[in-house]
Design a protein around this motif. Sequence first.
Motif, short mmCIF file in Angstrom:
data_model
loop_
_atom_site.label_atom_id
_atom_site.label_comp_id
_atom_site.label_asym_id
_atom_site.label_seq_id
_atom_site.Cartn_x
_atom_site.Cartn_y
_atom_site.Cartn_z
N LYS A 1 0.83 -1.20 0.00
CA LYS A 1 0.00 0.00 0.00
C LYS A 1 0.87 1.25 0.00
O LYS A 1 0.60 2.21 -0.73
CB LYS A 1 -0.90 -0.03 1.24
N GLU B 1 2.29 2.21 -3.30
CA GLU B 1 1.41 2.86 -4.27
C GLU B 1 1.34 4.37 -4.07
O GLU B 1 0.79 5.08 -4.88
CB GLU B 1 -0.01 2.27 -4.15
N PHE C 1 -6.46 -8.43 1.47
CA PHE C 1 -6.19 -7.14 0.86
C PHE C 1 -7.34 -6.63 -0.01
O PHE C 1 -7.63 -5.44 -0.04
CB PHE C 1 -4.94 -7.23 -0.02
N TYR C 2 -7.97 -7.52 -0.76
CA TYR C 2 -8.94 -7.06 -1.76
C TYR C 2 -10.34 -7.61 -1.54
O TYR C 2 -11.27 -7.18 -2.20
CB TYR C 2 -8.47 -7.47 -3.15
N TYR D 1 -12.51 -3.41 6.59
CA TYR D 1 -12.41 -3.16 5.16
C TYR D 1 -11.21 -3.88 4.59
O TYR D 1 -10.43 -4.49 5.32
CB TYR D 1 -12.31 -1.66 4.89
N HIS D 2 -11.09 -3.85 3.27
CA HIS D 2 -9.97 -4.50 2.61
C HIS D 2 -9.00 -3.42 2.16
O HIS D 2 -9.27 -2.70 1.21
CB HIS D 2 -10.48 -5.35 1.45
N PRO D 3 -7.91 -3.28 2.87
CA PRO D 3 -7.14 -2.04 2.81
C PRO D 3 -6.48 -1.74 1.47
O PRO D 3 -6.18 -0.60 1.20
CB PRO D 3 -6.07 -2.24 3.89
N MET D 4 -6.25 -2.73 0.65
CA MET D 4 -5.52 -2.43 -0.58
C MET D 4 -6.43 -1.85 -1.66
O MET D 4 -5.96 -1.47 -2.73
CB MET D 4 -4.82 -3.68 -1.11
N TYR E 1 -1.96 1.96 7.61
CA TYR E 1 -3.13 1.59 8.38
C TYR E 1 -2.84 0.52 9.43
O TYR E 1 -3.60 0.34 10.36
CB TYR E 1 -4.23 1.08 7.44
#
Lengths: 353, 416, 168, 154, 175, 172
Positions: free
Chosen positions: B75, B78, C122-123, C144-147, E115
């Motif tokens: 993450k 990105e 992730f998704y 939530y799915h962070p990616m 996060y």
Amino acid sequence: MDSVVLIYKGIYILAIFGISLLIATYSTYFERKIAAFIQDRVGPNRAGPMGLLQPLADAGKLFFKEEFIPAKANKTLFILGPGIAMLVAAMSSAVIPFGDTLILGETSFDLIAIDVNIGILYIFGVVSLGVYGLMIGGWASNNKFSLLGAIRAASQNISYELAMGLSLIAVLMLSGSLSLKVIAEQQAGFNWNIWYQPLGFLIFLICAFAETNRTPFDLPESEAELIGGYHTEYSSMKLGMYLFAEYINIFVVSAVMATLYFGAYNFPFMENLRNAFDDPVLGNNVVTILGVVVMFAKIFAFIFFFMWVRWTLPRFRYDQLMKLGWNILIPLAILNILLTGGGILLYEYFTKG
Amino acid sequence: MATDNKTADTDQLQEFRDNRDLKLQDKKNENLTTLNLGPTHPATHGIFQNILQMDGEVIMDAVPTIGYIHRAFEKIAERRPFYQITPLTDRMNYCSSPINNMGYHMTVEKLLGIEIPKRAQYIRVIMMELARISDHLICNSILGVDSGAFTGFLYVMQEREHIYDIYEEVCGARLTTNMGRIGGMERDLSPKALHLIGEFLKRFPKVWAEFEKMLTRNRIFIDRTVGVGAISAERALNYGFTGPNLRATGVDYDVRVMNPYSSYEDFEFEIPVGEKGDTYDRFLVRNEEVWQSLKIIEQAYKNLPEGSYHADAPHYYLPPKQEVYTSMEALIYHFKIVMGEIDAPKGEVYHSVEGGNGELGFYLISDGGRTPYRLHFRRPCFIYYQAYTEMIKGGQLADAILTLSSLNVIAGELDA
Amino acid sequence: MELTNENVLGKLIAQFGEENIRDAYNPDGIMTFTTNRENIIALIQYLYDDKDLQVQFLTTMAGIHFPDHKGMELCMMYQLHSLRHNFRLRIKVFTPAEDPILPTLTNIYATANWMEREAYDFYGFIFTGHPNLIRILNIEEMEYHPMLKQYPLEDQTREDKIDTYFGR
Amino acid sequence: MTLSERMYLPAIAQGLGITLKHFFKKKATINYPEETRSRSEIWRGLHVLKRDENGAERCTACGLCAVACPAEAITMTAGERKKGEEHLYREEKYAVTYEINMLRCIFCGLCEEACPKAAIFLQDDKLAPARYERDEFIYGKDRLVEPLKTTETK
Amino acid sequence: MVEAPEGHSGAGFFATSFEKVIGLARANSLWPLPFATSCCGIEFMATMGSTYDISRFGSERPSFSPRQADILLVMGTIAKKMGPVVKQVYEQMAEPRWVVAVGACATSGGIFDSYSVLQGIDRVVPVDVYVPGCPPRPEQILDGLMRVQDLAKNESLRRRHSPEYQALLASYNIK
Amino acid sequence: MTESLFFFFASLTLLCAVMVVISKNPVYSVIFLILTFFTISAHYILLNAQFLAAVNIIVYAGAIMVLFLFVLMFINTGKNMEDTMKKNVLAKIAGTVAGGLLFTVVVAALKDVTLGHPDPATFNSQVGMVENLGKVLFTKYMLPFQLVAVLFLVSMVGAVMIGKREAGEQNF
């Protein structure tokens, strides 16, 4: 026994107790220093000159650390554990002859706390109790790592006691006595038992490592697997007592090995030295005091050896340790008894018959 | 095909959880004890948890939990310009950060289509092999520590300090090196660095031979490691093993040979392989790889070509400082590169290098912006650690710990 | 047989048909094509079993999110490797964001287990038939799915940063 | 295993020999607070904001370092140089405040590389010291700017 | 045994010098609990190694059991998943205890402003000494250790019972 | 002196023995049993039988009780077991019968006990020493001694046979 001897004896017992405590304390220091030297380091050097106050710092810290009894632990036994370990360790040095007879004025005085005629059995019995401290402490902690450590300690000590006892029997066959004093006297000069009992000594040495829980047999407290083993949950001085007990045990076991196999306080040419003095009392006392020095030199050599080995070898696995004890050491010890017996018979046949 | 249910996210998840609980209940045998290995157990170098079901000292089952140092590399990548990702890769497999750095740089260079001069490639090879040595050095000596022999660890740690000295001379840091740049190296090898490498080549073989002497033929060590944590070649491939752990099972897969990068085809070296895939074989394979790495460094050091240490790519490689201060053109490029205003071409690239633990892959998608659109790391540790459960079942607790150390699982790489 | 991108692609198209092997191209020398979720497992199984190909190594799996790619927002990338022939190929499968369901690959590759869990984490991909599809890296309580691209990177509770100069 | 390996003792004796050899070896330890290990000249240590030959601050508050910082540890506010301050600031703009959060900083050296004015350097002879409080790690200009006396650049 | 006998607190010179002695003892026998999660842990290995040799300070006995440790050396990234574990370990430690946050990640999260990463462990446990660097050089880790020694030397025996300390713990919801 | 010591140890022995029975926690029972062995060894020493005292400690306290404790550590302290025992009528009856039998035996044994004193003229204080013990065992009691040895061997082999693990079964 007249009162003078009693007083001497009291002083002597106190001295032995103090010395064994002192040696145990400074064993921690030497352990760290030797480890450091072996590992190309310098070791503790900031607490006092050359770090000599390091053990005191450790003790001071441990004394004033918070006492902590885990909520789920069995409180009585939790406290009893290190107590037993310490008590038993301190008891065992009573029957070891640290020197020959000292002549003080009118009285002659043996440098041994209690000369019982079953000295070796006494040590054996006391050492076999040492495991209770570990077991009770490990069990009372109510922690799985501690319990595993306690179980390992128990099975290891019982198994190796057997081989140890069997290897001792060969020595007893040679000496014909259970008294450590007698065994020591028989090895006068350079007539040490190690020359007759190399195999027995090797077995005894290995068992000594196992009984004191030192590497390569330090499974009950192996850091990589069990964190701290039986003492995982212990803090403050209770932990200190466990660590202390271990070093006292090393000291005692070294003393026993020196007595049984390396001629205790005897050293080569001691008779020549004794006769070199005109005054027999002075000669005797000089030799005796030198003997004490020699004894302690031997003990220190063994302690050094213990540490040297610890910082060199990897440790065994649980089942391999058991296999070594039962499948290799015990048969070897029995073989040793047979060889010794045969040897004695042959000797008697040729000398007497 | 499950197209029938719209999205059964929560339902399905609940179902999975129920199933898992049921499975755990089945295993709850009266005779088994549960032992919680980790997350702060001393032998978990880095942090992961294994809940073991034990029968006495024998492990019957294990449930691994990871993610205790999940740091969201992908993450973060990105949201960062290309050149700022290098420090991130440092922290992935921190035992061998130069390999990660350079693997990432090569990936971006592949995307940008930059050709790197030979000298820079050779310098990279030297640094990567030094990193491999330092990685294997830690792994094998830690194996010694976990089997109780602490001293060998400290002997080889001293050599690692010398490797760090070389890093320091090349990039100015010890561990998280941030070494090299997209397009080459940050600076040329200084004479002192060359001298240090030469010294290292002279001194290290003795130390390593001594370390081998202490453990390799010691029966206690052999007993502890032979047959422990073994895995067959077939299973290992199925589990996606690469690197020394795969080679210990007898498969000679090595990215350096299969898909040579950075001029590895110029060097002569062997791929050591084991037979049984047990802890001892992994130990020996790593030991031998260290010797091979030394051989490679020696060749690269002797034949270090002359030339530039970076590519001639003014759009991507920062101009020399002196020019920035004086020339306007250089200053403009400088600003553009630092601000990340130079657009990377659109594209999709996969590049892999032989990391300390195996094939370290970088899958990069660029949409032409200043940051990667998606950067996926193929982390060898993450991929093969799942075989751990299978490898320790039926063994003893002590075996499990040695297996873990010999797998060389680096938590930073595992969790990313 | 020398494996080249062309003849492998031809072989696969002959086996699975033009409509299931789409958009083939070589961005970096690795053949990349798209298939659909009905065929993905059969395709990988075929690649695994075929005597000529022997694509028997799953290098990696990665999820990708294209929020602008309406109807086909989520993409799963499988990268395979034939160690025997040193031949790599990359397969993509697209799914809609609201229906991220894919069949599991764990029956062919044991290593797909955690990769799929990671993709789920992730998704939010759901792999039907997966033995233990729970989050792997994040805490189970995460909502939530962070990616996914819409979620921010940063921890929102951070205080010691002034945004003036960063413009991110 | 050969017979001698089976017997444990030869290998053990060999190991003991190695450790005994090290026992008498010269020690590798460096007594840290008293002695320090020499660091490479390009070591990335504590930051410093340089002055030029005349003692004026080089920094022009362009913000490149802040942008280049992967940890986002640098913040600054720019100000216009007023008349009569030429001896203080070299360029027309200067940093009124310049703060680095040393806890965030990862000492990667990207700021030094990004600086077009040779203003910020990571010096090799100083390390960020350990401290007790969090606030002490926000290094402002008072601690970052090089003192006036030592003006020669490295 | 932690509490000094009642009489000592009022008895002027003796009590203070006694505290000094104990402080010195503690300072020279700080057993660390290396809570090494990532890169900084590797540097801690170097600190334990021959070149830097943490044993000179009497701290070479790493006690992995929190009960026996005096300082908690948190080295490396602490993710949110790990936070509760750190707290638990801290709670299990016996007084007196100190916490050293080593490296950028443990002190503030470092570059991992994401996060999943805890932005500094002082959100879960009170930290006594911060060591910056990513990772810090072994010199800096030793520096941090010496800071703790200073703390230990000058700390009164009863500080751990002081209302300020209790309030500090309470603010972290410990005990 | 000796007499007061005897009474001290005797009362201690009885106390510990009672505690073995009434302790609720089996681990405590074991520890009290060990204490009992100690006090019995003290009696042996009072009787100048040092060898027996030492062997008693080595064998019973040092080995057998360790194994007892070892087993107890695996079993949870058995609260449920205690409850079931209390409720079980059969157990109560069995307990009563066993206690009654024991009582009968004790009464029968004590019925014609006469307190004898050793004759100081013929009393050999060295009778408990190792040498004497060894001589007696290998001359007068040679056959029983060897028989006991064989018995022990047989029981050991038996124990090994019972404890031997089946193929596939895993114990440690």
